[in-house]
Design a protein around this motif. Sequence first.
Motif, PDB file in Angstrom:
ATOM      1  N   GLY A   1      44.410  37.438  45.043  1.00 47.04           N
ATOM      2  CA  GLY A   1      45.605  36.615  45.151  1.00 47.04           C
ATOM      3  C   GLY A   1      46.580  36.971  44.043  1.00 47.04           C
ATOM      4  O   GLY A   1      46.929  38.127  43.855  1.00 47.04           O
ATOM      5  N   ALA A   2      46.968  35.982  43.248  1.00 45.73           N
ATOM      6  CA  ALA A   2      47.966  36.187  42.200  1.00 45.73           C
ATOM      7  C   ALA A   2      47.380  36.745  40.908  1.00 45.73           C
ATOM      8  O   ALA A   2      48.110  37.021  39.968  1.00 45.73           O
ATOM      9  CB  ALA A   2      48.673  34.864  41.907  1.00 45.73           C
ATOM     10  N   SER A   3      46.072  36.898  40.826  1.00 41.50           N
ATOM     11  CA  SER A   3      45.435  37.382  39.604  1.00 41.50           C
ATOM     12  C   SER A   3      44.334  38.383  39.956  1.00 41.50           C
ATOM     13  O   SER A   3      44.116  38.696  41.114  1.00 41.50           O
ATOM     14  CB  SER A   3      44.864  36.208  38.810  1.00 41.50           C
ATOM     15  N   LEU A   4      43.631  38.867  38.928  1.00 44.44           N
ATOM     16  CA  LEU A   4      42.491  39.758  39.133  1.00 44.44           C
ATOM     17  C   LEU A   4      41.201  38.979  38.983  1.00 44.44           C
ATOM     18  O   LEU A   4      41.130  38.010  38.217  1.00 44.44           O
ATOM     19  CB  LEU A   4      42.489  40.881  38.097  1.00 44.44           C
ATOM     20  N   CYS A   5      40.183  39.410  39.698  1.00 39.34           N
ATOM     21  CA  CYS A   5      38.857  38.843  39.512  1.00 39.34           C
ATOM     22  C   CYS A   5      37.841  39.976  39.557  1.00 39.34           C
ATOM     23  O   CYS A   5      38.162  41.090  39.976  1.00 39.34           O
ATOM     24  CB  CYS A   5      38.540  37.765  40.542  1.00 39.34           C
ATOM     25  N   GLY A   6      36.643  39.704  39.116  1.00 38.64           N
ATOM     26  CA  GLY A   6      35.578  40.697  39.131  1.00 38.64           C
ATOM     27  C   GLY A   6      34.321  40.106  39.738  1.00 38.64           C
ATOM     28  O   GLY A   6      33.859  39.049  39.314  1.00 38.64           O
ATOM     29  N   ARG A   7      33.774  40.782  40.739  1.00 37.16           N
ATOM     30  CA  ARG A   7      32.580  40.321  41.445  1.00 37.16           C
ATOM     31  C   ARG A   7      31.415  41.272  41.214  1.00 37.16           C
ATOM     32  O   ARG A   7      31.610  42.478  41.142  1.00 37.16           O
ATOM     33  CB  ARG A   7      32.842  40.239  42.946  1.00 37.16           C
ATOM     34  N   VAL A   8      30.223  40.710  41.148  1.00 34.46           N
ATOM     35  CA  VAL A   8      29.006  41.520  41.076  1.00 34.46           C
ATOM     36  C   VAL A   8      28.828  42.156  42.453  1.00 34.46           C
ATOM     37  O   VAL A   8      28.659  41.445  43.446  1.00 34.46           O
ATOM     38  CB  VAL A   8      27.775  40.657  40.705  1.00 34.46           C
ATOM     39  N   VAL A   9      28.885  43.492  42.505  1.00 34.62           N
ATOM     40  CA  VAL A   9      28.778  44.179  43.805  1.00 34.62           C
ATOM     41  C   VAL A   9      27.480  44.952  43.961  1.00 34.62           C
ATOM     42  O   VAL A   9      27.151  45.371  45.073  1.00 34.62           O
ATOM     43  CB  VAL A   9      29.983  45.113  44.065  1.00 34.62           C
ATOM     44  N   GLU A  10      26.752  45.142  42.856  1.00 37.33           N
ATOM     45  CA  GLU A  10      25.497  45.890  42.951  1.00 37.33           C
ATOM     46  C   GLU A  10      24.619  45.575  41.745  1.00 37.33           C
ATOM     47  O   GLU A  10      25.109  45.432  40.627  1.00 37.33           O
ATOM     48  CB  GLU A  10      25.804  47.396  42.962  1.00 37.33           C
ATOM     49  N   PHE A  11      23.318  45.465  42.004  1.00 33.81           N
ATOM     50  CA  PHE A  11      22.337  45.357  40.921  1.00 33.81           C
ATOM     51  C   PHE A  11      21.763  46.751  40.685  1.00 33.81           C
ATOM     52  O   PHE A  11      21.245  47.373  41.619  1.00 33.81           O
ATOM     53  CB  PHE A  11      21.194  44.407  41.284  1.00 33.81           C
TER      54      PHE A  11
ATOM     55  N   LEU B   1      34.353  37.217  36.815  1.00 36.21           N
ATOM     56  CA  LEU B   1      35.634  37.317  36.116  1.00 36.21           C
ATOM     57  C   LEU B   1      36.671  36.657  37.016  1.00 36.21           C
ATOM     58  O   LEU B   1      36.786  37.024  38.188  1.00 36.21           O
ATOM     59  CB  LEU B   1      36.024  38.773  35.864  1.00 36.21           C
ATOM     60  N   THR B   2      37.421  35.690  36.501  1.00 35.24           N
ATOM     61  CA  THR B   2      38.394  34.984  37.343  1.00 35.24           C
ATOM     62  C   THR B   2      39.702  34.743  36.582  1.00 35.24           C
ATOM     63  O   THR B   2      39.711  34.608  35.355  1.00 35.24           O
ATOM     64  CB  THR B   2      37.856  33.619  37.817  1.00 35.24           C
ATOM     65  N   GLY B   3      40.786  34.691  37.352  1.00 37.60           N
ATOM     66  CA  GLY B   3      42.089  34.310  36.823  1.00 37.60           C
ATOM     67  C   GLY B   3      42.695  35.264  35.816  1.00 37.60           C
ATOM     68  O   GLY B   3      43.493  34.845  34.981  1.00 37.60           O
ATOM     69  N   PHE B   4      42.384  36.545  35.889  1.00 36.51           N
ATOM     70  CA  PHE B   4      42.893  37.480  34.885  1.00 36.51           C
ATOM     71  C   PHE B   4      44.329  37.870  35.184  1.00 36.51           C
ATOM     72  O   PHE B   4      44.655  38.304  36.286  1.00 36.51           O
ATOM     73  CB  PHE B   4      41.999  38.725  34.788  1.00 36.51           C
ATOM     74  N   GLU B   5      45.168  37.688  34.158  1.00 40.01           N
ATOM     75  CA  GLU B   5      46.577  38.045  34.244  1.00 40.01           C
ATOM     76  C   GLU B   5      46.932  38.892  33.030  1.00 40.01           C
ATOM     77  O   GLU B   5      46.392  38.700  31.943  1.00 40.01           O
ATOM     78  CB  GLU B   5      47.443  36.793  34.296  1.00 40.01           C
ATOM     79  N   GLU B   6      47.847  39.822  33.247  1.00 43.20           N
ATOM     80  CA  GLU B   6      48.291  40.717  32.190  1.00 43.20           C
ATOM     81  C   GLU B   6      49.037  39.928  31.119  1.00 43.20           C
ATOM     82  O   GLU B   6      49.864  39.078  31.425  1.00 43.20           O
ATOM     83  CB  GLU B   6      49.195  41.796  32.791  1.00 43.20           C
ATOM     84  N   ASP B   7      48.707  40.203  29.858  1.00 45.85           N
ATOM     85  CA  ASP B   7      49.367  39.558  28.723  1.00 45.85           C
ATOM     86  C   ASP B   7      49.524  40.610  27.625  1.00 45.85           C
ATOM     87  O   ASP B   7      48.596  40.842  26.849  1.00 45.85           O
ATOM     88  CB  ASP B   7      48.529  38.377  28.221  1.00 45.85           C
ATOM     89  N   GLY B   8      50.659  41.271  27.618  1.00 39.57           N
ATOM     90  CA  GLY B   8      50.879  42.335  26.649  1.00 39.57           C
ATOM     91  C   GLY B   8      49.989  43.518  26.955  1.00 39.57           C
ATOM     92  O   GLY B   8      50.014  44.048  28.054  1.00 39.57           O
TER      93      GLY B   8
ATOM     94  N   GLU C   1      38.921  34.193  32.547  1.00 37.07           N
ATOM     95  CA  GLU C   1      37.636  33.577  32.206  1.00 37.07           C
ATOM     96  C   GLU C   1      36.491  34.443  32.706  1.00 37.07           C
ATOM     97  O   GLU C   1      36.617  35.122  33.729  1.00 37.07           O
ATOM     98  CB  GLU C   1      37.519  32.188  32.839  1.00 37.07           C
ATOM     99  N   ILE C   2      35.373  34.388  31.970  1.00 34.58           N
ATOM    100  CA  ILE C   2      34.160  35.094  32.372  1.00 34.58           C
ATOM    101  C   ILE C   2      33.034  34.077  32.495  1.00 34.58           C
ATOM    102  O   ILE C   2      32.902  33.169  31.662  1.00 34.58           O
ATOM    103  CB  ILE C   2      33.800  36.223  31.387  1.00 34.58           C
ATOM    104  N   TYR C   3      32.256  34.211  33.557  1.00 33.29           N
ATOM    105  CA  TYR C   3      31.123  33.322  33.806  1.00 33.29           C
ATOM    106  C   TYR C   3      29.842  34.116  33.582  1.00 33.29           C
ATOM    107  O   TYR C   3      29.688  35.230  34.089  1.00 33.29           O
ATOM    108  CB  TYR C   3      31.179  32.791  35.243  1.00 33.29           C
ATOM    109  N   ASP C   4      28.924  33.557  32.826  1.00 34.27           N
ATOM    110  CA  ASP C   4      27.628  34.182  32.572  1.00 34.27           C
ATOM    111  C   ASP C   4      26.577  33.454  33.398  1.00 34.27           C
ATOM    112  O   ASP C   4      26.144  32.358  33.044  1.00 34.27           O
ATOM    113  CB  ASP C   4      27.293  34.093  31.084  1.00 34.27           C
ATOM    114  N   PRO C   5      26.132  34.055  34.521  1.00 37.25           N
ATOM    115  CA  PRO C   5      25.154  33.368  35.370  1.00 37.25           C
ATOM    116  C   PRO C   5      23.784  33.225  34.705  1.00 37.25           C
ATOM    117  O   PRO C   5      22.996  32.381  35.123  1.00 37.25           O
ATOM    118  CB  PRO C   5      25.082  34.234  36.632  1.00 37.25           C
ATOM    119  N   LYS C   6      23.499  34.002  33.657  1.00 34.59           N
ATOM    120  CA  LYS C   6      22.220  33.872  32.956  1.00 34.59           C
ATOM    121  C   LYS C   6      22.166  32.582  32.139  1.00 34.59           C
ATOM    122  O   LYS C   6      21.087  32.048  31.900  1.00 34.59           O
ATOM    123  CB  LYS C   6      21.983  35.063  32.027  1.00 34.59           C
ATOM    124  N   LYS C   7      23.326  32.089  31.710  1.00 37.37           N
ATOM    125  CA  LYS C   7      23.402  30.863  30.910  1.00 37.37           C
ATOM    126  C   LYS C   7      24.096  29.719  31.637  1.00 37.37           C
ATOM    127  O   LYS C   7      24.069  28.590  31.176  1.00 37.37           O
ATOM    128  CB  LYS C   7      24.139  31.134  29.603  1.00 37.37           C
TER     129      LYS C   7
END
Length: 142
Positions: free
Chosen positions: A47-57, A88-95, A101-107
């Motif tokens: 959408g309006a930002s970048l995100c990162g998904r786990v695509v492979e173990f 990884l969610t809501g990433f927008e360029e800043d300089g 934000e980053i989510y740690d599924p282990k914790k």
Amino acid sequence: MSARRTAAWALAAALTLLSLPTSAAQPVAGDWITEDGKAVVRIADCGASLCGRVVEFLVPPPSGPDQRDIHNPDTAKRHRKVLGLAILTGFEEDGDEWRGEIYDPKKGQTYRSLLERSAPDRLQVKGCVGPFCQTQIWRRAD
């Protein structure tokens, strides 16, 4: 050189400097191997930002490839598979970096995060709590 000509040159130089692009973040989209070498995260538009998904173990998690988000503090989300999960969610360029934000599924924790390319094949990933940050270096997947 006349005062008028000097002023004209100064104005032209100032306009040239103003038209130069400001520092911009290097692109971070693509597939990245996490620092521990256990997973591949694909960073792309969401959408309006970048995100990162786990695509492979690359190393199977304890419960196998069907690993669930069992540490999530929201019990309604604990059934979600980690494979395909946006960490990884809501990433927008800043300089010269990307903020989100980053989510740690282990914790089961979400942290403020910064992404910055440190080399063509290296991505610096920071997870922060207040002023304190922990940094990992992810490498581009081939």
